[in-house]
Design a protein around this motif. Structure first.
Motif, short mmCIF file in Angstrom:
data_model
loop_
_atom_site.label_atom_id
_atom_site.label_comp_id
_atom_site.label_asym_id
_atom_site.label_seq_id
_atom_site.Cartn_x
_atom_site.Cartn_y
_atom_site.Cartn_z
N ASN A 8 0.81 -1.20 0.00
CA ASN A 8 0.00 0.00 0.00
C ASN A 8 0.85 1.26 0.00
O ASN A 8 0.39 2.32 0.33
N GLN A 9 2.08 1.10 -0.37
CA GLN A 9 2.95 2.26 -0.41
C GLN A 9 3.55 2.40 -1.79
O GLN A 9 4.63 1.92 -2.07
N PRO A 10 2.84 3.07 -2.66
CA PRO A 10 3.27 3.17 -4.04
C PRO A 10 4.54 3.98 -4.17
O PRO A 10 4.86 4.80 -3.33
N ARG A 47 4.24 7.43 1.30
CA ARG A 47 3.43 6.65 2.21
C ARG A 47 2.21 7.48 2.54
O ARG A 47 2.28 8.52 3.16
N ASP A 55 -5.40 6.87 4.44
CA ASP A 55 -6.05 5.57 4.59
C ASP A 55 -6.54 5.36 6.01
O ASP A 55 -7.63 4.85 6.24
N ASN A 90 -0.99 6.75 -9.01
CA ASN A 90 -0.22 5.55 -8.76
C ASN A 90 -0.85 4.72 -7.65
O ASN A 90 -0.96 3.50 -7.75
N GLN A 91 -1.27 5.41 -6.63
CA GLN A 91 -1.91 4.72 -5.51
C GLN A 91 -3.20 4.06 -5.96
O GLN A 91 -3.50 2.93 -5.58
N ASN A 92 -3.93 4.77 -6.77
CA ASN A 92 -5.20 4.24 -7.29
C ASN A 92 -4.96 2.97 -8.09
O ASN A 92 -5.67 1.97 -7.95
N THR A 105 -2.44 0.93 -7.83
CA THR A 105 -2.05 -0.15 -6.92
C THR A 105 -3.25 -0.75 -6.23
O THR A 105 -3.37 -1.97 -6.10
#
Length: 270
Positions: free
Chosen positions: A40-42, A58, A63, A249-251, A253
């Motif tokens: 969860n850390q892109p 992070r 979240d 990027n987070q999305n 992942t």
DNA sequence: GACCCCAGACGTCAGTGGAG
DNA sequence: CTCCACTGACGTCTGGGGTC
């Protein structure tokens, strides 16, 4: 990146909303980087000039705050809606764009000296041989941004002007290299004709010498302020773009994670 | 080379908000 | 209230790229 950073150095920023950004600069030659990042850390890897900038982000609070009360979220939304100045926004974020291109990548951008206010003025005499500029005054704006103006050096911005015996102001023309001087009579700095017109618009009789001097100083300061404002705006936009990249990027992942979980669930179900 | 278009930077003005 | 920093809007300039 702090100024003295050599190859292989890293900066850690703590922006708001729990976003921690780790910037690592490594010389471009023969690098093999395997950032160890949790699911969860892109990570965002970009090249900036001769360096590879590896940004490990992070997104903790974003979240973890999902379960917290809505009041904080409301607060955050309110702050965003109010749209404060770029200085305030960037001070809050304290995460100036580290993926800047050539012009900014070498500058010190640790979120402190990039946004200090140009709030002190220092007038010093400056010997100059140019006949028209005897007694050239140098308006030094300390704490001005290092990345601003073409005529800024380091942490100071120097604006030069001179006043002749007839009360007229002489302003350097030509950007970085002070090559020529044009007469800027009091009141001649009307919009659009500033440096290109040498003819006064309003007669100096209507303006006291003190008033015209004040006006010139105000214009000089406003000129510098506008430059600084534009620089901050650009930095702000870059900062937003960086955040967009990080969030995308987070999305990505998260979508992949969801996909994997779905497959796992289907396999288990079958 | 001349011309046009466009993006970026600049300087100035005017309005706003904060500090004293 | 005044002063000042900040910033949006406007007009101008400049350099680069495309077309003829």
């Amino acid at each position: 990146m702090s100024e003295g950073n050599g190859p292989g150095t890293a900066d850690i920023e703590n922006g708001n909303q729990g976003i921690s950004v780790v910037h690592v600069s490594i010389p471009n030659q023969a690098i093999q980087v395997q950032p160890v990042i949790q699911a969860n850390q892109p990570s965002v890897i970009q090249s900036a000039g001769n360096f590879q900038t590896i940004q490990v982000v992070r997104v903790a609070a974003v979240d973890e705050d999902l379960s917290s009360d809505d009041s904080e979220a409301k607060k955050r939304r309110e702050i965003l809606a109010r749209r404060p100045s770029y200085r305030k926004i960037l001070n809050d974020l304290s995460s100036p764009s580290k993926m800047d291109d050539d012009s900014n990548s070498s500058q010190s951008q640790d979120g402190q000296d990039s946004f200090v206010q140009a709030n002190t003025l220092q007038l010093t005499a400056h010997g100059d041989a140019t006949p028209a500029t005897q007694g050239l005054q140098t308006l030094t704006m300390t704490n001005a941004s290092p990345t601003s103006a073409s005529n800024s050096t380091g942490s100071t911005t120097i604006v030069q002007y001179a006043q002749g015996p007839d009360g007229q102001f002489y302003i350097p023309v030509g950007g970085t290299n002070v090559q020529a001087y044009q007469i800027a009579a009091p009141g001649s700095l009307a919009q659009g004709v500033v440096m290109t017109s040498g003819s006064p618009i309003s007669s100096p009789q209507h303006m006291s010498e003190e008033g015209s001097r004040k006006r010139e100083l105000r214009l000089l300061k406003n000129r510098e302020a506008a430059r600084e404002c534009r620089r901050k705006k650009k930095e702000y936009v870059k900062c937003l773009e960086n955040r967009v990249a990080v969030l995308e990027n987070q999305n990505k992942t998260l979508i992949e994670e969801l996909k994997a979980l779905k497959e796992l669930y289907c396999q288990k179900d079958a």
